[in-house]
Design a protein around this motif. Structure first.
Motif, short mmCIF file in Angstrom:
data_model
loop_
_atom_site.label_atom_id
_atom_site.label_comp_id
_atom_site.label_asym_id
_atom_site.label_seq_id
_atom_site.Cartn_x
_atom_site.Cartn_y
_atom_site.Cartn_z
N ASP A 185 0.84 -1.21 0.00
CA ASP A 185 0.00 0.00 0.00
C ASP A 185 0.87 1.26 0.00
OD1 ASP A 185 -2.34 -1.53 0.09
OD2 ASP A 185 -2.44 -1.44 2.29
N LEU A 186 1.91 1.24 0.81
CA LEU A 186 2.82 2.39 0.87
C LEU A 186 3.53 2.59 -0.47
CD1 LEU A 186 4.34 1.81 4.42
CD2 LEU A 186 2.59 3.48 3.76
N TYR A 187 3.92 1.50 -1.09
CA TYR A 187 4.56 1.55 -2.40
C TYR A 187 3.62 2.16 -3.45
CZ TYR A 187 5.64 -0.40 -7.02
OH TYR A 187 5.83 -0.57 -8.37
N PHE B 206 18.13 27.81 -9.73
CA PHE B 206 18.12 27.40 -8.32
C PHE B 206 16.94 26.47 -8.04
CE2 PHE B 206 19.87 31.85 -6.98
CZ PHE B 206 21.09 31.59 -7.58
N ALA B 207 15.76 26.91 -8.50
CA ALA B 207 14.53 26.15 -8.24
C ALA B 207 14.58 24.78 -8.91
CB ALA B 207 13.32 26.94 -8.70
N ASN B 208 15.09 24.73 -10.14
CA ASN B 208 15.18 23.45 -10.84
C ASN B 208 16.14 22.50 -10.13
OD1 ASN B 208 13.39 24.43 -12.73
ND2 ASN B 208 14.95 24.87 -14.27
N PHE B 209 17.25 23.04 -9.66
CA PHE B 209 18.21 22.20 -8.94
C PHE B 209 17.58 21.65 -7.66
CE2 PHE B 209 21.85 21.66 -5.99
CZ PHE B 209 22.54 20.68 -6.69
N ALA B 210 16.86 22.49 -6.94
CA ALA B 210 16.20 22.04 -5.72
C ALA B 210 15.15 20.98 -6.04
CB ALA B 210 15.56 23.23 -4.99
N PHE B 211 14.36 21.20 -7.09
CA PHE B 211 13.31 20.24 -7.43
C PHE B 211 13.90 18.91 -7.89
CE2 PHE B 211 9.71 18.37 -9.66
CZ PHE B 211 8.70 18.60 -8.75
N GLU B 212 14.98 18.96 -8.64
CA GLU B 212 15.64 17.70 -9.06
C GLU B 212 16.09 16.90 -7.84
OE1 GLU B 212 15.63 16.33 -12.03
OE2 GLU B 212 14.59 18.09 -12.79
N ASN B 213 16.61 17.58 -6.85
CA ASN B 213 17.05 16.87 -5.65
C ASN B 213 15.87 16.32 -4.85
OD1 ASN B 213 20.12 16.82 -5.18
ND2 ASN B 213 19.69 18.79 -6.13
N PHE B 214 14.74 17.02 -4.88
CA PHE B 214 13.51 16.50 -4.28
C PHE B 214 13.10 15.21 -4.99
CE2 PHE B 214 8.88 16.18 -4.27
CZ PHE B 214 8.58 16.28 -2.92
N GLU B 215 13.13 15.22 -6.33
CA GLU B 215 12.78 14.03 -7.10
C GLU B 215 13.74 12.88 -6.81
OE1 GLU B 215 10.77 15.22 -11.22
OE2 GLU B 215 12.71 16.19 -10.94
N ILE B 216 15.01 13.19 -6.69
CA ILE B 216 16.01 12.15 -6.38
C ILE B 216 15.67 11.47 -5.05
CG2 ILE B 216 18.43 11.83 -5.70
CD1 ILE B 216 19.06 14.05 -7.88
N ALA B 217 15.39 12.27 -4.05
CA ALA B 217 15.04 11.70 -2.74
C ALA B 217 13.76 10.89 -2.83
CB ALA B 217 14.88 12.83 -1.71
N ALA B 218 12.78 11.38 -3.58
CA ALA B 218 11.50 10.65 -3.72
C ALA B 218 11.72 9.30 -4.40
CB ALA B 218 10.51 11.50 -4.50
N LYS C 248 14.54 7.54 -4.52
CA LYS C 248 15.29 6.65 -3.62
C LYS C 248 14.35 6.01 -2.61
CE LYS C 248 19.84 8.79 -4.00
NZ LYS C 248 20.94 9.48 -3.31
N SER C 249 13.45 6.79 -2.06
CA SER C 249 12.47 6.26 -1.11
C SER C 249 11.55 5.25 -1.79
CB SER C 249 11.65 7.43 -0.53
OG SER C 249 10.65 6.96 0.33
N LEU C 250 11.08 5.58 -2.98
CA LEU C 250 10.17 4.69 -3.70
C LEU C 250 10.85 3.38 -4.09
CD1 LEU C 250 7.34 4.31 -4.77
CD2 LEU C 250 7.99 5.65 -6.80
N ILE C 251 12.10 3.44 -4.48
CA ILE C 251 12.85 2.21 -4.79
C ILE C 251 12.96 1.34 -3.55
CG2 ILE C 251 15.15 1.34 -5.40
CD1 ILE C 251 15.32 3.80 -7.35
N THR C 252 13.19 1.96 -2.41
CA THR C 252 13.26 1.21 -1.15
C THR C 252 11.94 0.51 -0.88
OG1 THR C 252 14.90 2.75 -0.27
CG2 THR C 252 13.67 1.43 1.33
#
Length: 168
Positions: A6-8, A99-111, A113-117
């Motif tokens: 469900d979390l996935y 700046f905003a694009n770089f921040a958003f890309e890093n948000f997506e990266i974290a998301a 990584k979490s989703l793969i886990t």
């Protein structure tokens, strides 16, 4: 109590909405860029990647028997569009967008990584490899933005100093 599956699935829906938000941020930027052909080309490439990422997420949602969250998709698309519009009035629009694009890309990266886990914990190795493709594209975009912020800033400064249109 929610299962790991469900979390996935919730994570997949969130990622789908996140990628729609990314498109609503990048598309208005592309329409406005005039003086930065390298940025324009890389954003156009990443828009195509993001569209493919959405297709991958659609396939994973279908495989999980889950619907997309139309409300999340709409809400995040709207917030992305508003974020993109927020910089249009700034004299240093291109720099702020970087700046905003770089921040958003890093948000997506974290998301991702979490989703793969979550996918791995749910025993879905096929999903993990598909999600890894999306993660790799986000990592590449973040790396490109990181390595180009100095060039964008210097070009912006040079254009401003010469009196030319520099913001976009």
């Amino acid at each position: 109590m929610e299962s790991i599956t469900d979390l996935y699935v919730t994570g997949l829906k969130n990622a789908h909405a996140m990628e729609n938000q990314a498109l609503s941020i990048m598309r208005p930027q592309v329409a406005r860029i005039e003086s930065y052909p390298d940025v324009l080309a890389r954003l156009e490439q990443h828009i195509r990647e993001t569209e493919i990422q959405l297709e991958r997420l659609d396939a994973l949602l279908d495989a999980a028997g889950a619907d997309r969250s139309a409300l999340k998709d709409a809400a995040l698309s709207f917030s992305g569009m508003m974020a993109a519009m927020g910089h249009t009035f700034a004299p240093d629009e291109i720099v702020k967008n970087s700046f905003a694009n770089f921040a958003f890309e890093n948000f997506e990266i974290a998301a991702y990584k979490s989703l793969i886990t979550l996918a791995t914990e749910a025993g879905n190795s096929n999903a993990s490899s598909v999600l890894r493709q999306n993660l790799d594209e986000e990592l590449a975009m973040a790396s490109w933005l990181d390595s180009n912020i100095e060039a964008v800033t210097l070009k912006y400064a040079a254009l401003r100093q010469s009196g030319e249109q520099a913001k976009k």
